[in-house]
Design an enzyme around this catalytic site. Sequence first.
Site, mmCIF file in Angstrom:
data_model
loop_
_atom_site.group_PDB
_atom_site.id
_atom_site.type_symbol
_atom_site.label_atom_id
_atom_site.label_comp_id
_atom_site.label_asym_id
_atom_site.label_seq_id
_atom_site.Cartn_x
_atom_site.Cartn_y
_atom_site.Cartn_z
ATOM 1 N N SER A 203 41.738 -3.698 -27.003
ATOM 2 C CA SER A 203 42.558 -2.585 -25.997
ATOM 3 C C SER A 203 43.493 -3.066 -25.540
ATOM 4 O O SER A 203 44.301 -2.051 -25.150
ATOM 5 C CB SER A 203 40.658 -2.416 -25.443
ATOM 6 O OG SER A 203 41.008 -3.647 -25.070
ATOM 7 N N SER B 264 40.248 -8.110 -27.421
ATOM 8 C CA SER B 264 40.570 -7.505 -27.060
ATOM 9 C C SER B 264 42.756 -7.734 -26.766
ATOM 10 O O SER B 264 43.055 -6.974 -26.577
ATOM 11 C CB SER B 264 40.686 -6.656 -25.352
ATOM 12 O OG SER B 264 39.008 -5.714 -25.900
#
Lengths: 373, 407
Positions: free
Chosen positions: B81, B105
Amino acid sequence: MLVASPRAYLLCDNAPIELIIGLESHVQFGSLHKLFSGSAGAACALDVGMPGVLPSVNLFDVVGFSALASALDCKLASWLSFTRKGYFCVDLASGYQITQQQNPLMSWGRIEIHMFNINRTVCVRTAHIRSVNLEHDAGCVFASTSLKAVDFKRSGVGLLEFVSLPCFDSISFVKLYLLKLKLVLSSLGLSSCAMADARMRFDFNFSMNAPLASYSARTELKNLNSVSSLDGVVLAEALGLRRNRIAFTKAVNFKTLATLFLRRKQREYSRVSESNVPLVRISSSGQASVQALSLGFGLCWVCAFGLVSSFALNFSDLLSYWELVFSNFGFKLLGGVFKRELAQLHSLNYDCKAIAFRSSNKGLALVRNTSSF
Amino acid sequence: MLLKGAGAEASSLVLNNFVGGFDAEVVWRAKRAGAAVLYKANMDEFGVGYASSACAQGRIVSAWASTLVRSLKTVVLAGGSSGGCASAVALGCSAVALGTDTGGSVRQPASYNGIVGLKPTYGRCSRWGVIEYSSSLDQVGVLARASSDCAFLCSAVFGVDSKDWTSAKVPVPKYELYVDSAIGLARANGAVLVLRRHTPCFDQSWTYSLACLARAGFRLVEIDLPFADMLLPCYCVLSSVECCSNLARYDGIKFGLKFRDVSAFALYKKLRSVGFSAEVKRKLLTGAYVMATRLGYERYYLKAQRLRFGIKNCLATRLRHALAVATPLVSSPWLTGSSGSCVNASSDVYTVLASLTGLPSVSTPACVDCTGAPFGFQLVAKPFDELSLISISRFVSCVCGKLEPVC
């Protein structure tokens, strides 16, 4: 004269009906600091549920836990773990309450209560306390005709939750239990237990049981802070409860002595282990001093990679941690791992003679003394 | 991550106009060491996502998009992310970046953008000031173009913090002093374990990466991970349950996006329907489903916790006499807009190994594949052994050369 006392019962249409009552008492213990945020009085970022803040256990100025354990005839736990009880409510800032489920502060205590009867006999009843948990309080909701507000000043204050077994059979027994609990806590200096100031409140769980005939589901009356008006409320509820098969949670309006339906009692709360507070060690001396084992969940790493001596962990801490892990995670998963760690510790010159394994039907059990084989 | 006076929206509508009241601990330590914070980058909402497509401010395009658009005829995404940070570092907007790694992430966007992404051991640095996604899996990670830059930032931000009780009291070496000299120790310390089965897309690139490691002098040993099929389900259950718990605080009353309604229940319903994206809602509903019944709690959540403990011990056994485990990092060589919009939990299959076990892991850029997309592989080491990871990463980058996108 001391006499034995059978369970009390009510007579309704000449049929005996038993009341089965359990209590959860929440007591604010005297501390200058809030339990998980450490703030003194004011609502800080953690109490209001702001993102990015983490809890820590603040019990530095609390004295009397071990005395309370002696008074309740139980042991103070050496390791504490915390759980999140999740539910949506406006006064619960983070959406969850940090409480204890698996490793509470104290377990299986009891309080003996002497009940004096009219015929000058005394019977000794025992109120059994299943667990004493540390948790934090939620905020306070104010509602008027024009305004609904939440005061978060109370949010985060440390509570002791006394969860009893359903051993109570009459309102008088409940009242005496609450009075004795107040006496114990106030004499130990843990809390003033002033119900009017919301320092102590209790949840009243009861169900009806017509022996060998019928039963009812449990009803909970939440957040009661007065014992004097319990009689009228409970009896009225009890009579309406006889054929009830659905468990409810209700609140009580003490002005009108009416109960207000809140919700059905299904699986109300989600319970998740609190990962931000690792296993916490509490000392058994008079003052509760908290030492966080910051590698708690990963202590097996410490053992496995030979780092034990670097961190000056004492051996008894290590053993008690392993006992805790065994009880929570099961023996089969860990037996082999622990044998390797034992070999590692032996190579670091720890005295491992005090530890042995005993095989039983439940798997491997850790015993401390070889003499108990 | 909170920055004092700056918006901390976590790329979500729910935290609209929320301003951080204090610096996160890692940011404060970086500033104390002389760093200057240039900007906050876009990301997947609350860190939930693998493709940088679930962002309130729009999708994040990879730094290699203009290089790859000629060969692939499509725009590639940065990976999630922390896609914004990875793209920015790869394009040279800043030297280093800090992100949070829950299930890959930091490492996945680092691989997609051809830079170094390090996730330290769980508890290596403080999570104070980090907006939570999954408390037992979150850790602050470092993205950098060069391993030496990564080393500088690591030695500044790692260390115990009294405000975060999950941070470990382990001494932090000055990584920048030992990065070059530690490679000899690393070679002598053990073999690099190599995962036998891997995604077939990466045959050539994976073989080249292993050849780099062999050239560096490491002994390679092939292993199988018997618990590999349990990793993703365990991660899905634990991360969704903890996400559901951590995101319960957003109610539209105290901060962020605020609504008015007749009752609290209606207010929660309105805000959480409007404010969260589909990806986050999926996570929340999975967590709520698992925790809804006692059977679900015992069958899924408790079982996942026990499995996690077992997986940790299995990997500890394998790493006892070895240096690190080398695996591919992602399951597809690039992410396009269409792959970002479909539900795919299997993209995290390699990176969750380090997240679940709490071990340190690094994404090292190795080469460019036949389409021109960067390829990075993952190394997972013993706890608190970030020095080995940084030194191996540095050596591999010396052997393979720097990967720079052509803009």
